[in-house]
Design a protein around this motif. Structure first.
Motif, PDB file in Angstrom:
ATOM      1  N   UNK A  18       2.689  -8.762  -0.752  1.00 19.30           N
ATOM      2  CA  UNK A  18       2.124  -7.843   0.222  1.00 19.30           C
ATOM      3  C   UNK A  18       1.404  -6.719  -0.491  1.00 19.30           C
ATOM      4  N   UNK A  19       0.339  -6.249   0.100  1.00 20.14           N
ATOM      5  CA  UNK A  19      -0.359  -5.098  -0.462  1.00 20.14           C
ATOM      6  C   UNK A  19       0.492  -3.853  -0.284  1.00 20.14           C
ATOM      7  N   UNK A  20       0.599  -3.032  -1.333  1.00 24.96           N
ATOM      8  CA  UNK A  20       1.373  -1.801  -1.238  1.00 24.96           C
ATOM      9  C   UNK A  20       0.645  -0.806  -0.325  1.00 24.96           C
ATOM     10  N   UNK A  21       1.355  -0.288   0.649  1.00 23.79           N
ATOM     11  CA  UNK A  21       0.731   0.558   1.660  1.00 23.79           C
ATOM     12  C   UNK A  21       1.095   2.032   1.533  1.00 23.79           C
ATOM     13  N   UNK A  22       1.935   2.396   0.582  1.00 28.23           N
ATOM     14  CA  UNK A  22       2.364   3.784   0.484  1.00 28.23           C
ATOM     15  C   UNK A  22       3.663   3.994   1.232  1.00 28.23           C
ATOM     16  N   UNK A  23       3.922   5.226   1.651  1.00 29.68           N
ATOM     17  CA  UNK A  23       5.168   5.538   2.337  1.00 29.68           C
ATOM     18  C   UNK A  23       5.243   4.831   3.689  1.00 29.68           C
ATOM     19  N   UNK A  24       6.320   4.108   3.961  1.00 29.14           N
ATOM     20  CA  UNK A  24       6.438   3.442   5.261  1.00 29.14           C
ATOM     21  C   UNK A  24       6.593   4.430   6.418  1.00 29.14           C
ATOM     22  N   UNK A  25       6.839   5.692   6.090  1.00 34.47           N
ATOM     23  CA  UNK A  25       6.929   6.703   7.137  1.00 34.47           C
ATOM     24  C   UNK A  25       5.580   6.938   7.808  1.00 34.47           C
TER      25      UNK A  25
END
Length: 297
Positions: free
Chosen positions: A26-33
């Protein structure tokens, strides 16, 4: 020998999370928040009404009324004082796995009290349950640290209440209820039905102003405090921003009062609330709030 920089492991936060399917990452999207953004308009699968249904079944709590005005008492001082006086009884209908609901006559008003509600996620969970059970106004009464010194505040030797009109969203719960922004703001109805005149004559003064809501009280760094000062923030606490976001999203009525009692214990002799852990002043404030709110019904 030290590995070349290019061969060194990336920090965990920068790695691409692995997909559950072999061979795919999966592409890293940053903070899931914040990424991807929450869909605050989407319906929740887990509903408060369903948890209440199961709690009633498992805890054997019958259907029945709770007070129309209920107080979140994070430190538990008010409940402790009312129980000491013999003025509080436990509500037999409160269907919560995590908390107790006590009730007491404050003046002519029956008021509910839920003690030890600390932190934004827990405060919103309990507030949601209270409204689902018939509560009409939640009074959030919390302790707070002083940010911008007030001439009648802890630095002058006395505490006061901030009636919070907006709160800096330095916590994680509010983004589940409102899109990201710097501030959560109280609903206009709160100030229309609880005007300054409602609190005239109280022993402890009530000042309207802004707060900083944090999830991490022991990470209140000097840089963060300086930023809050530049924003004109009066105090720091742990629940208001999330409660206001929840109230705005649902149309429920929540008023937040922060009792400014300390300067973050940088010197000894801090955290003094007054008689009975500040409960005497708090009960006076709750009485004034319940009386003013009932006039607008």
């Amino acid at each position: 020998a030290k590995k070349p920089a290019a061969a060194m492991k990336r920090p965990a936060a920068a790695r691409e999370p692995q997909s559950s399917k072999p061979g795919k990452a999966l592409k890293y999207l940053g903070s899931p928040l914040l990424d991807p953004p929450k869909d605050t308009e989407a319906e929740s699968v887990f509903k408060v009404e369903n948890m209440i249904r199961e709690a009633r079944r498992q805890l054997q709590k019958p259907e029945g009324p709770i007070p129309s005005v209920c107080v979140l008492d994070p430190d538990g001082d008010v409940v402790k004082e009312l129980r000491r006086r013999g003025d509080a009884v436990q509500n037999a209908h409160w269907p919560c796995y995590h908390s107790e609901l006590w009730q007491s006559k404050i003046g002519e008003h029956l008021v509910g009290f839920v003690p030890f509600i600390v932190g934004a996620p827990y405060a919103v969970l309990v507030a949601d349950e209270l409204f689902a059970c018939g509560c009409e106004l939640v009074v959030h009464l919390t302790s707070a640290g002083e940010i911008v010194p007030h001439p009648q505040g802890p630095s002058a030797g006395q505490s006061f209440f901030v009636m919070v009109d907006r709160a800096l969203r330095d916590e994680g719960a509010s983004v589940h209820w409102q899109p990201p922004s710097m501030w959560s703001e109280a609903r206009d109805e709160i100030f229309e039905r609880l005007p300054p005149a409602a609190f005239e004559g109280l022993k402890k003064k009530v000042h309207r102003g802004s707060s900083w809501t944090t999830d991490a009280p022991f990470r209140e760094t000097q840089a963060a405090i300086d930023r809050a000062k530049k924003l004109g923030i009066l105090c720091v606490e742990m629940e208001s921003a999330a409660l206001m976001a929840f109230a705005k999203a649902t149309g429920n009525a929540i008023v937040s009062f922060a009792q400014v009692t300390n300067s973050m214990a940088v010197q000894e002799g801090d955290f003094e609330k007054g008689d009975g852990g500040g409960s005497h002043d708090a009960i006076e404030l709750i009485h004034a709030t319940a009386a003013a709110w009932s006039k607008g019904c």
